[in-house]
Design a protein around this motif. Structure first.
Motif, PDB file in Angstrom:
ATOM      1  N   ASN A 123       8.863  18.913  -4.984  1.00  0.00           N
ATOM      2  CA  ASN A 123       8.762  20.042  -4.044  1.00  0.00           C
ATOM      3  C   ASN A 123      10.076  20.251  -3.311  1.00  0.00           C
ATOM      4  O   ASN A 123      10.532  21.391  -3.152  1.00  0.00           O
TER       5      ASN A 123
ATOM      6  N   LYS B 101      12.342  21.956  -5.556  1.00  0.00           N
ATOM      7  CA  LYS B 101      11.951  23.345  -5.848  1.00  0.00           C
ATOM      8  C   LYS B 101      12.224  24.271  -4.667  1.00  0.00           C
ATOM      9  O   LYS B 101      12.588  25.432  -4.839  1.00  0.00           O
ATOM     10  N   TYR B 102      11.973  23.762  -3.440  1.00  0.00           N
ATOM     11  CA  TYR B 102      11.977  24.658  -2.274  1.00  0.00           C
ATOM     12  C   TYR B 102      13.208  24.511  -1.376  1.00  0.00           C
ATOM     13  O   TYR B 102      13.205  24.947  -0.249  1.00  0.00           O
TER      14      TYR B 102
ATOM     15  N   ASP C 245      14.025  17.498   3.337  1.00  0.00           N
ATOM     16  CA  ASP C 245      14.940  18.419   2.647  1.00  0.00           C
ATOM     17  C   ASP C 245      15.545  19.399   3.627  1.00  0.00           C
ATOM     18  O   ASP C 245      15.171  19.430   4.806  1.00  0.00           O
TER      19      ASP C 245
ATOM     20  N   ILE D 173       8.470  25.761   5.960  1.00  0.00           N
ATOM     21  CA  ILE D 173       7.111  26.304   5.761  1.00  0.00           C
ATOM     22  C   ILE D 173       6.706  27.002   7.061  1.00  0.00           C
ATOM     23  O   ILE D 173       6.841  26.411   8.139  1.00  0.00           O
TER      24      ILE D 173
ATOM     25  N   ARG E  27      -0.959  27.848  -2.048  1.00  0.00           N
ATOM     26  CA  ARG E  27       0.486  28.009  -2.126  1.00  0.00           C
ATOM     27  C   ARG E  27       0.888  28.990  -1.032  1.00  0.00           C
ATOM     28  O   ARG E  27       0.189  29.975  -0.797  1.00  0.00           O
ATOM     29  N   VAL E  28       1.982  28.717  -0.347  1.00  0.00           N
ATOM     30  CA  VAL E  28       2.401  29.627   0.727  1.00  0.00           C
ATOM     31  C   VAL E  28       2.738  30.974   0.081  1.00  0.00           C
ATOM     32  O   VAL E  28       3.571  31.029  -0.826  1.00  0.00           O
TER      33      VAL E  28
ATOM     34  N   GLY F 247       4.566  26.618  -9.771  1.00  0.00           N
ATOM     35  CA  GLY F 247       3.751  25.609  -9.091  1.00  0.00           C
ATOM     36  C   GLY F 247       2.280  25.961  -9.222  1.00  0.00           C
ATOM     37  O   GLY F 247       1.931  27.111  -9.491  1.00  0.00           O
ATOM     38  N   SER F 248       1.429  24.956  -9.077  1.00  0.00           N
ATOM     39  CA  SER F 248      -0.007  25.180  -9.242  1.00  0.00           C
ATOM     40  C   SER F 248      -0.763  25.062  -7.925  1.00  0.00           C
ATOM     41  O   SER F 248      -1.945  25.347  -7.847  1.00  0.00           O
ATOM     42  N   GLY F 249      -0.097  24.616  -6.871  1.00  0.00           N
ATOM     43  CA  GLY F 249      -0.802  24.399  -5.590  1.00  0.00           C
ATOM     44  C   GLY F 249      -1.602  23.116  -5.587  1.00  0.00           C
ATOM     45  O   GLY F 249      -2.454  22.917  -4.724  1.00  0.00           O
TER      46      GLY F 249
ATOM     47  N   GLY G 159      -0.006  19.843  -6.148  1.00  0.00           N
ATOM     48  CA  GLY G 159       0.811  18.659  -5.875  1.00  0.00           C
ATOM     49  C   GLY G 159       0.460  17.961  -4.564  1.00  0.00           C
ATOM     50  O   GLY G 159       0.166  16.767  -4.547  1.00  0.00           O
ATOM     51  N   LEU G 160       0.484  18.701  -3.453  1.00  0.00           N
ATOM     52  CA  LEU G 160       0.271  18.059  -2.158  1.00  0.00           C
ATOM     53  C   LEU G 160      -1.187  17.619  -1.988  1.00  0.00           C
ATOM     54  O   LEU G 160      -1.465  16.635  -1.301  1.00  0.00           O
TER      55      LEU G 160
END
Ligand code: ADP
Length: 499
Positions: free
Chosen positions: A401, A404-405, A431, A436, A450-451, A460-462, A464-465
């Motif tokens: 993440n 990615k972000y 990071d 967010i 996902r935001v 992303g699939s939403g 991971g977290l």
């Protein structure tokens, strides 16, 4: 004339007309005319109550009495004299009893009006601090006598505090404090220091749940026992009305809360439904991308000849895409187990934290890293009691993440230290990305979330977290995110340490 006096006048005029008619038609007119005395007595009793009725009867006796006494002196106790004396007695009795009845009815009317205004004042939504002064003012108006010298105070318990109106907080040992503590009405024959005694009564506001407060009434002059009893009853009624108002308010609040919760739950269900539909679309895409790559490369390898270096490169790409597929399928399997109430299976062992952080950084840094990676782990001997695979997946998801972000070239820091929360180690991934938004922060650990429009084009699939939280919590730990838009994000989790 007041509307209250009008029926009395009408009745008196009616009686007078009847008696006059009888006097005109009957031979003994004097006796009948004497009965007209009932008219002023009745009017006075109806209009002014006990003092009016009895004074009017006495006035008749004073006016007509001397003539009767003279007649008795002259002719002795004749039938006529006896009849006139009986008339006087009847007038006195009628004036007093009638006046008293009128007084009682008026007192009842006043009490009824007081109760009605109490009910109206407490029925609203106003908080106690606002309703109580209004209630006190209404009571002061209702209880004010002709001299208007009544002082009314109200003290009501509201959870841990006392709300007061028309008086200060009851001082220890005061009449109000005594009534509040004992739950019984307390009377003081003189509550003032003036020449005229001031009577005071503190009536507890009694409800089934206990004494809710106290009503204090103070006035110059007499306070009859009946009046004290009426005030004590008013206290009971006020207590009940306050309790009812409290219950009604609580019920309204409960209904409002319930409505909010149902609305919230419905909104969440709708969102979850949408998120799931979005998830199916996204996941199909996520699965399709590596599959397309694999299909393309296998097709190339099947149909063409490549130098061995190129074959190795293609195999590397295929390996990475296959890993991506495995990751997505693992996440899906984990979440579906959690949704069915099955906790992930953990094979726990002592794991070196520094080594786990190094391995994750190696995975992402590769030969051409897009970001700078830093590891801050002061204690190389730091160990956690965790499933090594689970720890690897947690770190991989968080670092993935962060990559990615956050923009290429920025720094990603993996930090580990002994936590102030005893027996735990805190590991954080920080990071320098876009962050967010505060309203999305509480939801990022929800599955499929996902935001919206946070990072267009980022895959992303939403999941991971949500997987991170599931795995951390399965270890008895906790995960938390702190993010400042345009500054960066820090996601930290706790795992039990090895002593
Ligand atoms: P995804 O597969 O979309 O990354 P995650 O469950 O890992 O799903 O994350 C949920 C959402 O939280 C992401 O879509 C992203 O919007 C936001 N997010 C997670 N980590 C970060 C981060 N380090 N910086 C900014 N946003 C993040």
């Amino acid at each position: 004339m007041s509307p209250r006096g009008r029926p009395a006048l009408v009745a008196a005029v009616g009686v007078a007309i009847l008696l006059l008619a009888a006097a005109v038609n009957l031979p003994e007119r004097g006796a009948i005319l004497r009965h007209l005395y009932v008219v002023p007595v009745a009017v006075a009793a109806l209009r002014f109550g006990l003092p009016g009725g009895s004074l009017a009867a006495l006035a008749v006796i004073v006016v007509d009495g001397p003539a009767v006494l003279a007649a008795v002196e002259r002719a002795g106790l004749t039938d006529q004299a006896v009849e006139r004396l009986v008339t006087f007695l009847a007038l006195l009795a009628g004036g007093t009893v009638g006046g008293r009845l009128v007084d009682t009815i008026r007192a009842q009317q006043r009490r009824y009006a007081t109760l009605l205004s109490v009910q109206r004042l407490l029925a609203g939504d106003a908080p106690l601090d606002e309703a109580l002064p209004r209630l006190r003012a209404a009571l002061a108006t209702q209880l004010a006598g002709p001299a208007d010298d009544v002082a009314v105070g109200l003290v009501v318990r509201d959870d841990d505090r006392l709300v007061v109106a028309g008086a200060g907080s009851p001082a220890p040992g005061s009449l109000a404090a005594e009534a509040l503590a004992s739950g019984c009405a307390c009377f003081a024959a003189d509550a003032g220091a003036g020449a005229r005694p001031r009577r005071a009564l503190a009536a507890p506001l009694v409800a089934p749940s206990g004494t809710l407060g106290v009503l204090v009434v103070e006035r110059a002059g007499e306070m009859a026992a009946s009046e004290r009893a009426a005030l004590a009853t008013l206290g009971v009624y006020l207590g009940l009305a306050l309790e009812n108002a409290r219950l009604a308010r609580r019920q309204r609040r409960f209904a409002d809360e319930l409505e909010d919760k149902v609305r919230d739950a419905t909104r969440r269900l709708v969102e979850l439904d949408r998120a799931k539909s979005r998830f199916v679309a996204v996941t199909s895409h996520e699965l399709r991308t590596p599959l397309t790559a694999l299909l393309g490369f296998t097709e190339l390898l099947r149909t063409r000849q490549f130098p061995s270096d190129e074959v190795r490169r293609l195999a590397g790409v295929m390996h990475r895409e296959t890993e991506r597929l495995v990751r997505i399928v693992d996440d899906l399997l984990d979440l579906s187990r959690v949704e069915r109430g099955i906790a992930p299976v953990l094979r726990r062992a002592p794991v070196g934290v520094a080594a786990a952080l190094d391995a994750t950084v190696d995975l992402f840094a590769g030969p051409r890293p897009t970001h700078r990676f830093a590891i801050a782990c002061a204690d190389p001997a730091l160990m956690v009691d965790a499933d090594p695979d689970a720890l690897e997946r947690i770190l991989r998801n968080l670092v993935s993440n962060a990559v990615k972000y956050s923009p290429a070239g920025s720094t990603i820091t993996l930090r580990a230290e002994r936590s102030s929360y005893a027996g735990h180690v805190q590991i954080a991934v920080e990071d320098e990305g876009g962050g967010i938004p505060a309203d999305a922060l509480p939801r990022i650990f929800e599955p499929y979330y996902r935001v919206p429009e946070a990072a267009p084009g980022v895959r992303g699939s939403g999941l991971g977290l949500a997987v991170v939280r599931t795995l951390v919590e399965a270890h008895g730990g906790a995960v938390d995110a702190v993010s400042v838009p345009q500054v960066g994000t820090r996601i930290a989790f706790l795992l039990p340490s090895v002593p």
